[in-house]
Design a protein around this motif. Structure first.
Motif, PDB file in Angstrom:
ATOM      1  N   LEU A   1       0.715  -5.223  -3.833  1.00  0.00           N
ATOM      2  CA  LEU A   1      -0.517  -4.949  -3.094  1.00  0.00           C
ATOM      3  C   LEU A   1      -0.547  -5.698  -1.760  1.00  0.00           C
TER       4      LEU A   1
ATOM      5  N   ASP B   1       1.785  -4.015   0.698  1.00  0.00           N
ATOM      6  CA  ASP B   1       1.177  -2.777   1.170  1.00  0.00           C
ATOM      7  C   ASP B   1       0.051  -3.045   2.170  1.00  0.00           C
ATOM      8  N   ALA B   2      -0.811  -4.014   1.832  1.00  0.00           N
ATOM      9  CA  ALA B   2      -1.960  -4.307   2.699  1.00  0.00           C
ATOM     10  C   ALA B   2      -1.473  -4.840   4.042  1.00  0.00           C
TER      11      ALA B   2
ATOM     12  N   ARG C   1      -2.206   3.133  -4.742  1.00  0.00           N
ATOM     13  CA  ARG C   1      -2.681   1.852  -4.230  1.00  0.00           C
ATOM     14  C   ARG C   1      -3.988   1.474  -4.919  1.00  0.00           C
TER      15      ARG C   1
ATOM     16  N   ALA D   1      -0.073   8.093  -2.110  1.00  0.00           N
ATOM     17  CA  ALA D   1       0.040   6.657  -1.852  1.00  0.00           C
ATOM     18  C   ALA D   1      -1.323   5.982  -2.023  1.00  0.00           C
ATOM     19  N   ALA D   2      -2.359   6.622  -1.497  1.00  0.00           N
ATOM     20  CA  ALA D   2      -3.696   6.025  -1.580  1.00  0.00           C
ATOM     21  C   ALA D   2      -4.144   5.925  -3.036  1.00  0.00           C
TER      22      ALA D   2
END
Ligand SMILES: Nc1ncnc2c1ncn2[C@@H]1O[C@H](COP(=O)(O)OP(=O)(O)OP(=O)(O)O)[C@@H](O)[C@H]1O
Ligand SMILES: [Mg+2]
Lengths: 246, 311
Positions: free
Chosen positions: A227, A230-231, A9, A5-6
């Motif tokens: 994004l 997600d953030a 991202r 995931a990281a």
């Protein structure tokens, strides 16, 4: 799999920034989509400026939606305001079902072209998820906790501020996140009434029959939505963890 | 002292509490029992005005409680409910500090009080002050609930089935703790329970309710020996009433002057426990000893049985 995931991202963020800061370096990728030597990269404005204007518009609308939807949610979950729940629900639902384009058509004659009609349309469109989540959160506070708060001698206002709202926070934040993400996409229509935003790129593509422009507008908007989602989800988890709400 | 005067609560045409009057003595424990739906919780919650009475009034130390805003009244009255109702987003220390904060105590005084209560309730300061409710066991949560209710040193503590969710061993411990605390702080306690053993163990007075009415309000022994109503006998239990009666007297209270070579029993043990001990050991008499080891007297089975009869 937090590792994967990281990486995803980071890759999405890097791609977005690279495209916004150095769009010309992506020209060879988009060239096959153009015909008759048309420009492969949007050239009628700065993409970064448009993206920031787009984001600003959406955030302003979300701030206004949050204030109104949370405020209304609090009022209609109080005993004295309960009678307004059906009416408020209807109004907020109309805000969501009335197409934003139609809102623009109605508001432009009243407030003119530009940011204002777009803000109004986004504001109305973004109310529902925040309003519904606020109501559900406030209505599902554990009754024993509420009874204890009153039993300890909290006034209605103290109980709301120090017990109900903190416990409702995770769901309210989730509503704000949904509202923001929906409106990142919806905001592209603002360009039809001359609000600055990424819709310009798509409309330019449609007018000049340039598929590369359309794709660029869509991709940047989509990446921003992903994004942001997600953030905000990460921010929500952090807030809830420090407040021990999960 | 709490005076409940002709208190009634109606919802539409149904009367859920019907003209209840009672005087609750200062520094005592009063237990309210009754079948489900008999109006126990409603009565309790009219004392701190979580529910406003339809008729009647409540006086605390002679002052009519309707004379002040309800939330200010509640800060002077402790309140504990089943399932504790702790604030999940606040630490144990913050939960306990709730009412002192509302009252505007200064931080040093709040901290000292929280530390004192953690010690009283045997919750290690280092391990639990900063813990969140979901990190505690049911028994610990329940203790924090009681500590929170006692934080601002209320003269009156209302408890609605406070130990209902605890297992028998933890429950017995919680009851002992409550008796200790009542002695230590001199709090006037009104407690609602479904458990008759708990009522007889804790209550200086027991109130029996049925269909919103107060059938009898008396010392536990009187409830057994002189029930005012067949419902009261059914509630207190007919089959083991003799044993219940024995459990209300301690060996120290019943001890006869003299000595015995039988087994030694503590003066604080109930006659029921002494009788059981004697049956188990096959002995006829027991020596009653004080906590410091001095002889208080003796008891025989015949003397104990004498006490298991009414009148
Ligand atoms: N807000 C209300 N509206 C109507 N009826 C109510 C309301 N609150 C309680 N009642 C009724 O009042 C009666 C007494 O309720 P109460 O909670 O005092 O009973 P209780 O003795 O505490 O019962 P339990 O042992 O089950 O806790 C019940 O029949 C209940 O249905
Ligand atoms: Mg009850």
């Amino acid at each position: 799999m937090p590792g994967v995931a990281a990486i995803l991202r980071f890759a999405a963020l890097a791609l977005l920034l690279a495209f916004l800061l150095m769009p010309q370096s992506f020209a060879p990728l988009f060239a096959p989509l153009t015909q008759y030597g048309a420009p492969p990269i949007y050239d009628q404005g700065n993409l970064l400026t448009l993206a920031l204007a787009h984001l600003g518009l959406v955030c302003c609308a979300a701030a206004a939606s949050t204030i109104v939807a949370v405020g209304l949610g609090i009022v209609v979950t109080r005993p004295s305001g309960a009678q307004f729940l059906p009416l408020s629900r209807t109004l907020v639902n109309i805000g969501q079902t009335f197409p934003p384009v139609a809102v623009l058509a109605v508001t432009v004659p009243l407030v003119g072209f530009g940011e204002k009609p777009t803000l109004i349309a986004l504001f109305a469109y973004g109310l529902l998820p925040i309003f519904e989540n606020t109501i559900v959160a406030l209505q599902t506070c554990p009754p024993q906790v509420l009874e204890a708060a009153s039993g300890m001698g909290m006034s209605a206002r103290q109980r709301l501020l120090s017990v109900e709202l903190p416990l409702a926070l995770p769901l309210i934040l989730e509503g704000i996140r949904l509202s923001l993400v929906i409106n990142i996409g919806t905001a592209t229509i603002g360009s039809t009434v001359a609000a600055k935003g990424l819709g310009e790129v798509i409309i330019a593509g449609l007018l000049s029959n340039n598929n590369a422009f359309i794709l660029q507008g869509g991709l940047v908007t989509g990446l921003m939505a992903i994004l942001l989602y997600d953030a905000l989800a990460g921010l929500e988890r952090r807030i809830c963890r420090t407040a021990h709400l999960e | 002292m709490i005076s409940v005067e002709n208190l009634s609560k109606q919802y539409g045409a149904t009367t859920v509490v019907d003209g209840v009057s009672m005087v609750i003595e200062r520094n005592s424990i009063t237990v309210i029992v009754g079948t489900s739906g008999s109006g126990k919780s409603t009565l309790l919650r009219m004392i701190n005005r979580l529910i406003e009475p339809t008729r009647g009034r409540v006086l605390i130390d002679g002052n009519d409680t309707t004379g002040e805003p309800a939330h200010l009244l509640r800060r002077r009255i402790g309140y504990v409910i089943q399932g504790h109702g702790l604030f999940p987003h606040r630490t144990v220390a913050e939960n306990i500090a709730t009412v002192p904060r509302l009252l505007g105590w200064d931080e040093a005084r709040i901290r000292a009080r929280v530390e004192e209560l953690l010690a009283v309730f045997q919750l290690d300061q280092g391990a639990y002050a900063g813990a969140f409710p979901h990190q505690l066991s049911g028994g610990q949560q329940q203790r924090v609930g009681v500590a929170r209710a006692l934080a601002a040193e209320p003269a009156v503590l209302l408890m609605d089935e406070p130990f209902g969710a605890l297992d028998p061993i933890i429950r017995a411990k919680a009851q002992d703790d409550l008796l200790d605390i009542q002695r230590r702080f001199g709090t006037t306690i009104v407690l609602v329970t479904h458990d008759m053993d708990e009522a007889f163990r804790l209550g200086d007075h027991v109130a029996v309710m049925s269909h919103g009415r107060l059938l009898q309000y008396d010392r536990p022994a009187v409830l057994l020996t002189h029930p005012a109503d067949p419902f009261v006998s059914r509630m207190t239990g007919v089959s083991d009433r003799a044993m219940r009666l024995l459990s209300l007297t301690t060996a120290g209270e019943a001890a006869l002057p003299g000595v015995s070579d039988g087994p030694a029993v503590a003066a604080s043990a109930s006659l029921r426990e002494v009788l059981s001990e004697l049956l188990w050991r096959g002995a006829e008499s027991a020596a009653v000893m004080d906590a410091d080891g001095t002889r208080r007297g003796y008891l025989t089975i015949a003397a104990i049985l004498e006490r298991g009869r009414p009148g």
